[in-house]
Scaffold this motif. Structure first.
Motif, mmCIF file in Angstrom:
data_model
loop_
_atom_site.group_PDB
_atom_site.id
_atom_site.type_symbol
_atom_site.label_atom_id
_atom_site.label_comp_id
_atom_site.label_asym_id
_atom_site.label_seq_id
_atom_site.Cartn_x
_atom_site.Cartn_y
_atom_site.Cartn_z
ATOM 1 N N PHE A 95 0.828 -1.210 0.000
ATOM 2 C CA PHE A 95 0.000 0.000 0.000
ATOM 3 C C PHE A 95 0.865 1.264 0.000
ATOM 4 O O PHE A 95 0.627 2.193 -0.783
ATOM 5 N N ALA A 96 1.880 1.285 0.865
ATOM 6 C CA ALA A 96 2.721 2.485 0.991
ATOM 7 C C ALA A 96 3.525 2.756 -0.276
ATOM 8 O O ALA A 96 3.906 3.901 -0.544
ATOM 9 N N SER A 97 3.792 1.710 -1.067
ATOM 10 C CA SER A 97 4.601 1.889 -2.283
ATOM 11 C C SER A 97 3.927 2.815 -3.289
ATOM 12 O O SER A 97 4.588 3.343 -4.176
ATOM 13 N N MET A 98 2.638 3.019 -3.147
ATOM 14 C CA MET A 98 1.931 3.927 -4.051
ATOM 15 C C MET A 98 2.233 5.390 -3.735
ATOM 16 O O MET A 98 1.975 6.270 -4.564
ATOM 17 N N PHE A 99 2.780 5.638 -2.547
ATOM 18 C CA PHE A 99 3.006 7.021 -2.129
ATOM 19 C C PHE A 99 4.459 7.291 -1.712
ATOM 20 O O PHE A 99 4.836 8.451 -1.551
ATOM 21 N N MET A 100 5.233 6.245 -1.525
ATOM 22 C CA MET A 100 6.539 6.384 -0.904
ATOM 23 C C MET A 100 7.653 5.928 -1.839
ATOM 24 O O MET A 100 7.478 4.999 -2.630
ATOM 25 N N ARG A 101 8.814 6.554 -1.735
ATOM 26 C CA ARG A 101 9.966 6.167 -2.535
ATOM 27 C C ARG A 101 10.492 4.794 -2.116
ATOM 28 O O ARG A 101 10.405 4.409 -0.954
#
Length: 254
Positions: free
Chosen positions: A26-32
């Motif tokens: 999920f976080a990969s959609m917003f995080m480097r």
């Protein structure tokens, strides 16, 4: 007792990897990817710490002074592969982010593979050897320019305790192409975590980090031979009871 410990550890790993992997995806959609990497190292540290607490496996590390000190000094780590333990451990103990070179099939492993697929690693199709190596060189150079170290297991698969696998030259070929040194690393993890075994045993895993070996003016085969000689000699020093004259194994390059 070892069976019960191993079962508890497996359950703990399963229960923690599922929420961790889902958060990473999920976080990969917003995080480097670089920040995601250190999140993943947090779970790997949990895996290692729980291995110490539950299984009684401790680490004894020597040779950290042989690692490059510069923020972007490039290097390729060539590691003896006996179990999953060193796969989890290396990102935890290394001062730089690591990029593994691994077969793309691992990306389909539920949860763990899904999370790996969100990181900036080098996954290859082994059935397409020429294209795979081109990808390794291209991505390896880019990552090392960013301060990421490439890590490879030259034997390609987990090797039982006391045995020697076939040391393939992919790592030294990449080092020569990129003009970077290699560092050999010996690991005695099979003493506690036998290859492909469910039941683990308490004890000490030795991790010995060798001195950097320059790739300048070298040929892949003879450079890998030097890496292999150091690793296998160090393995015999660290775990002498595991080795006999009959257990030298194969010695073919690919």
């Amino acid at each position: 007792m070892n069976f019960i410990r191993s079962l508890i550890h497996m359950v703990w790993m399963t229960l923690t990897v599922i929420p961790w992997a889902l958060v990473v995806v999920f976080a990969s959609m917003f995080m480097r990817s670089s920040r995601l990497y250190w999140w993943c190292v947090g779970w790997l540290r949990n895996a290692i710490n729980s291995g110490t607490f539950i299984l009684g496996i401790e680490n004894r590390i020597t040779g950290m002074e042989n690692l490059p000190l510069g923020e972007k000094d490039p290097v390729i780590l060539l590691v003896k592969h006996q179990s999953t333990w060193e796969t989890f451990l290396m990102p935890v103990i290394m001062p730089h982010p690591l990029a593994y070179v691994f077969k793309k099939e691992l990306l389909s492993v539920p949860f763990f593979g899904w999370a790996m697929g969100r990181l900036d690693m080098i996954h290859i199709d082994r059935s397409q050897r020429a294209q795979a190596f081109t990808k390794v060189v291209t991505q390896g150079k880019r990552l090392m320019d960013q301060g990421v170290w490439v890590i490879m297991f030259p034997e390609g698969t987990r090797i039982p305790r006391g045995q020697r696998g076939v040391y393939k030259t992919g790592g030294t070929r990449l080092a020569i192409e990129a003009g970077v040194p290699v560092i050999p690393i010996a690991v005695t993890s099979a003493k506690c975590w036998p290859t492909k075994a469910f039941v683990k045993k308490p004890g000490i895993v030795d991790i010995s980090i060798g001195k950097a070996i320059s790739s300048q003016g070298r040929q892949p085969e003879e450079l890998m031979q030097e890496v292999e000689n150091w690793i296998e000699s160090e393995m015999r020093r660290l775990d002498p009871e595991a080795y006999t004259d009959a257990s030298t194994g194969a010695n073919t390059r690919a």
